[in-house]
Motif scaffolding. Structure first.
Motif, PDB file in Angstrom:
ATOM      1  N   PRO A 239      44.314  41.366  44.437  1.00  0.00           N
ATOM      2  CA  PRO A 239      45.875  41.171  45.103  1.00  0.00           C
ATOM      3  C   PRO A 239      46.148  41.330  46.250  1.00  0.00           C
ATOM      4  CG  PRO A 239      45.824  42.181  42.733  1.00  0.00           C
ATOM      5  CD  PRO A 239      44.486  42.314  43.358  1.00  0.00           C
ATOM      6  N   ASP A 240      45.297  42.688  46.772  1.00  0.00           N
ATOM      7  CA  ASP A 240      46.092  42.770  48.198  1.00  0.00           C
ATOM      8  C   ASP A 240      45.216  41.707  49.389  1.00  0.00           C
ATOM      9  OD1 ASP A 240      43.367  43.931  47.353  1.00  0.00           O
ATOM     10  OD2 ASP A 240      43.258  45.142  49.180  1.00  0.00           O
ATOM     11  N   CYS A 241      44.632  40.665  49.018  1.00  0.00           N
ATOM     12  CA  CYS A 241      44.170  39.535  49.954  1.00  0.00           C
ATOM     13  C   CYS A 241      45.437  39.003  50.298  1.00  0.00           C
ATOM     14  CB  CYS A 241      43.206  38.646  49.284  1.00  0.00           C
ATOM     15  SG  CYS A 241      43.867  37.581  47.982  1.00  0.00           S
ATOM     16  N   LEU A 242      46.605  39.027  49.577  1.00  0.00           N
ATOM     17  CA  LEU A 242      47.861  38.274  49.981  1.00  0.00           C
ATOM     18  C   LEU A 242      48.500  39.277  51.097  1.00  0.00           C
ATOM     19  CD1 LEU A 242      49.261  37.277  46.370  1.00  0.00           C
ATOM     20  CD2 LEU A 242      48.246  35.945  47.902  1.00  0.00           C
ATOM     21  N   GLY A 279      45.252  54.327  47.717  1.00  0.00           N
ATOM     22  CA  GLY A 279      45.009  55.760  47.216  1.00  0.00           C
ATOM     23  C   GLY A 279      43.830  56.253  47.680  1.00  0.00           C
ATOM     24  N   PRO A 280      43.236  57.402  47.478  1.00  0.00           N
ATOM     25  CA  PRO A 280      42.000  57.898  48.186  1.00  0.00           C
ATOM     26  C   PRO A 280      40.645  56.997  47.965  1.00  0.00           C
ATOM     27  CG  PRO A 280      42.500  59.426  46.370  1.00  0.00           C
ATOM     28  CD  PRO A 280      43.627  58.230  46.430  1.00  0.00           C
ATOM     29  N   GLU A 281      40.575  56.278  46.878  1.00  0.00           N
ATOM     30  CA  GLU A 281      39.515  55.482  46.501  1.00  0.00           C
ATOM     31  C   GLU A 281      39.518  54.274  47.259  1.00  0.00           C
ATOM     32  OE1 GLU A 281      41.358  56.197  44.125  1.00  0.00           O
ATOM     33  OE2 GLU A 281      40.359  57.414  42.881  1.00  0.00           O
ATOM     34  N   PRO A 282      38.620  53.590  48.407  1.00  0.00           N
ATOM     35  CA  PRO A 282      38.819  52.503  48.863  1.00  0.00           C
ATOM     36  C   PRO A 282      39.304  51.279  48.021  1.00  0.00           C
ATOM     37  CG  PRO A 282      36.577  53.625  49.465  1.00  0.00           C
ATOM     38  CD  PRO A 282      37.164  54.328  48.217  1.00  0.00           C
ATOM     39  N   ALA A 283      39.124  51.041  46.847  1.00  0.00           N
ATOM     40  CA  ALA A 283      39.630  49.992  46.078  1.00  0.00           C
ATOM     41  C   ALA A 283      40.933  50.095  45.438  1.00  0.00           C
ATOM     42  CB  ALA A 283      38.598  49.542  45.288  1.00  0.00           C
ATOM     43  N   ALA A 284      41.574  51.670  45.628  1.00  0.00           N
ATOM     44  CA  ALA A 284      42.756  51.801  44.854  1.00  0.00           C
ATOM     45  C   ALA A 284      43.971  51.371  45.555  1.00  0.00           C
ATOM     46  CB  ALA A 284      42.764  53.394  44.661  1.00  0.00           C
ATOM     47  N   PRO A 305      48.141  51.498  34.812  1.00  0.00           N
ATOM     48  CA  PRO A 305      46.978  50.567  33.844  1.00  0.00           C
ATOM     49  C   PRO A 305      46.529  49.532  34.764  1.00  0.00           C
ATOM     50  CG  PRO A 305      48.944  51.003  32.640  1.00  0.00           C
ATOM     51  CD  PRO A 305      49.323  51.482  33.962  1.00  0.00           C
ATOM     52  N   GLU A 306      47.493  49.044  35.736  1.00  0.00           N
ATOM     53  CA  GLU A 306      47.050  47.750  36.624  1.00  0.00           C
ATOM     54  C   GLU A 306      46.054  48.259  37.655  1.00  0.00           C
ATOM     55  OE1 GLU A 306      50.655  44.753  36.355  1.00  0.00           O
ATOM     56  OE2 GLU A 306      50.942  46.419  37.841  1.00  0.00           O
ATOM     57  N   VAL A 307      46.409  49.568  38.196  1.00  0.00           N
ATOM     58  CA  VAL A 307      45.446  50.136  39.197  1.00  0.00           C
ATOM     59  C   VAL A 307      44.240  50.344  38.412  1.00  0.00           C
ATOM     60  CG1 VAL A 307      45.144  52.214  40.791  1.00  0.00           C
ATOM     61  CG2 VAL A 307      47.239  51.170  40.590  1.00  0.00           C
ATOM     62  N   GLN A 308      44.303  50.978  37.463  1.00  0.00           N
ATOM     63  CA  GLN A 308      42.708  51.144  36.591  1.00  0.00           C
ATOM     64  C   GLN A 308      42.147  50.166  36.416  1.00  0.00           C
ATOM     65  OE1 GLN A 308      41.271  54.379  36.318  1.00  0.00           O
ATOM     66  NE2 GLN A 308      43.056  55.061  37.608  1.00  0.00           N
ATOM     67  N   ALA A 309      42.757  48.976  36.018  1.00  0.00           N
ATOM     68  CA  ALA A 309      41.885  47.760  35.805  1.00  0.00           C
ATOM     69  C   ALA A 309      41.564  47.094  36.973  1.00  0.00           C
ATOM     70  CB  ALA A 309      42.996  46.606  35.104  1.00  0.00           C
ATOM     71  N   LEU A 310      42.121  47.139  38.228  1.00  0.00           N
ATOM     72  CA  LEU A 310      41.603  46.951  39.247  1.00  0.00           C
ATOM     73  C   LEU A 310      40.280  47.622  39.815  1.00  0.00           C
ATOM     74  CD1 LEU A 310      44.898  45.760  41.188  1.00  0.00           C
ATOM     75  CD2 LEU A 310      42.952  44.246  40.498  1.00  0.00           C
ATOM     76  N   LEU A 311      40.513  48.980  39.544  1.00  0.00           N
ATOM     77  CA  LEU A 311      39.319  49.687  39.887  1.00  0.00           C
ATOM     78  C   LEU A 311      38.029  49.532  39.156  1.00  0.00           C
ATOM     79  CD1 LEU A 311      41.139  53.084  40.408  1.00  0.00           C
ATOM     80  CD2 LEU A 311      39.919  51.741  42.235  1.00  0.00           C
ATOM     81  N   GLN A 312      38.189  48.940  37.871  1.00  0.00           N
ATOM     82  CA  GLN A 312      36.896  48.667  36.985  1.00  0.00           C
ATOM     83  C   GLN A 312      36.506  47.457  37.118  1.00  0.00           C
ATOM     84  OE1 GLN A 312      38.884  49.648  33.148  1.00  0.00           O
ATOM     85  NE2 GLN A 312      39.175  51.861  33.709  1.00  0.00           N
ATOM     86  N   SER A 313      37.284  46.504  37.698  1.00  0.00           N
ATOM     87  CA  SER A 313      36.970  44.997  37.813  1.00  0.00           C
ATOM     88  C   SER A 313      35.729  44.827  38.970  1.00  0.00           C
ATOM     89  CB  SER A 313      38.088  44.344  38.064  1.00  0.00           C
ATOM     90  OG  SER A 313      38.680  44.469  39.172  1.00  0.00           O
TER      91      SER A 313
END
Length: 313
Positions: A239-242, A279-284, A305-313
């Motif tokens: 989503p952050d590509c926007l 957050g601290p993780e590059p993809a967070a 939950p959305e943050v976690q879903a994106l980290l796991q994708s």
């Protein structure tokens, strides 16, 4: 005997942005619904309509990405516009009836001068065939009823107009237009034609970029349909590509948790109208915010939950 009901396709939570190459003749919403079914997505939205007669880049947002679709709506756009000189049509495009024919006697220098005249900060009168509303009713609804209403000029920015080709025999001019949101390319085509003294209408339009997103990375509906589901999923961008043109702010874990609760955070960073926060993780990716007087203030937040879903994708 009634036709058998189609089996209900189970939907799933997807979060990301799909770059679609919309075809001519399909509405933006129809294109969205087709892609949504193919992706089996629970929630989806597009980032601004393309006309039926226009093709090209249509970013589609799924799940959490829909929270940031406004950024794409507000982004600068780029189009390949094909003008037919010497002929004006109702509505300013190929669909309308011919209103007037005039001889075309223009030179490449005159075309270049006309394009330069409409570069920079300009004012446009919105066309009647547009979704802009007057008294709660879209202008195109008035136009279909044969009613013309007064429209106030709107200020837009044409960053650049480059001539891609000029075919004098066909009276066809192809332009590369980079512009701000809210620019009406059909109006630009008509205005260029009037300045050249021969009139013009827009015979084809293709969106080639929106903000930092490019048509070269888009997929057609046919290509999407030919893929397996795992292959389709790999096409989803975060989503952050926007928000790629916004400055990045990174928070430590304890600050990130508070930010996700909507709490303001102190920051030494300079004021900014819009930033993307991690957050601290590059993809967070956590969401969007702005900075005022040393405070980081959330605008649009992902849920945990959305943050976690994106980290796991």
């Amino acid at each position: 005997m009634s036709a058998p009901l189609r089996p209900r396709v189970p939907r799933r939570a997807l979060h990301g942005v799909l770059l679609l190459d919309k075809p001519v003749g399909l509405s933006s919403n129809d294109a969205l619904q087709k892609a949504k079914r193919l992706m089996r997505a629970e929630k989806a939205g597009h980032t601004g309509t393309l006309d039926l007669l226009a093709s090209g880049l249509l970013p589609l947002c799924f799940g959490a990405a829909t929270k940031f679709s406004q950024a794409s709506l507000d982004a600068d756009k780029r189009y390949t516009a094909t003008l037919r000189l010497g002929q004006t049509r109702a509505g300013g495009d190929l669909e309308g009836e011919v209103l007037r024919e005039r001889p075309v006697a223009v030179t490449p220098d005159a075309i270049a001068a006309a394009c330069a005249r409409f570069s920079g900060l300009i004012k446009q009168v919105p066309p009647m065939h547009s979704a802009l509303k007057k008294d709660g009713k879209a202008l195109y609804e008035y136009a279909r009823a044969g009613i013309e209403v007064e429209r106030a000029p709107r200020q837009v920015t044409i960053h650049a107009i480059d001539i891609l080709s000029w075919a004098p025999e066909q009276h066809q001019l192809v332009l590369d237009v980079r512009c701000s949101k809210g620019t009406y390319i059909r109006t630009l085509a008509e205005d260029i034609g009037e300045l050249l003294g021969c009139g013009a209408h827009l015979s084809a339009l293709r969106r080639t970029a929106s903000g930092g997103l490019d048509l070269a990375d888009a997929v057609t509906l046919d290509q999407l349909a030919a893929l397996t589901e795992p292959e389709r999923d790999t096409l989803l961008r975060r989503p952050d590509c926007l928000l790629a043109d916004q400055p990045e702010v990174r928070l430590p874990a304890n600050e990130a948790a508070r930010f996700l609760q909507g709490l303001r955070r102190r920051t030494p960073l300079a004021d900014a109208d819009a930033v993307r926060v991690y957050g601290p993780e590059p993809a967070a990716f956590l969401g969007s915010a702005h900075i005022t007087a040393g405070e980081l203030i959330a605008d649009r937040l992902l849920s945990p939950p959305e943050v976690q879903a994106l980290l796991q994708s």
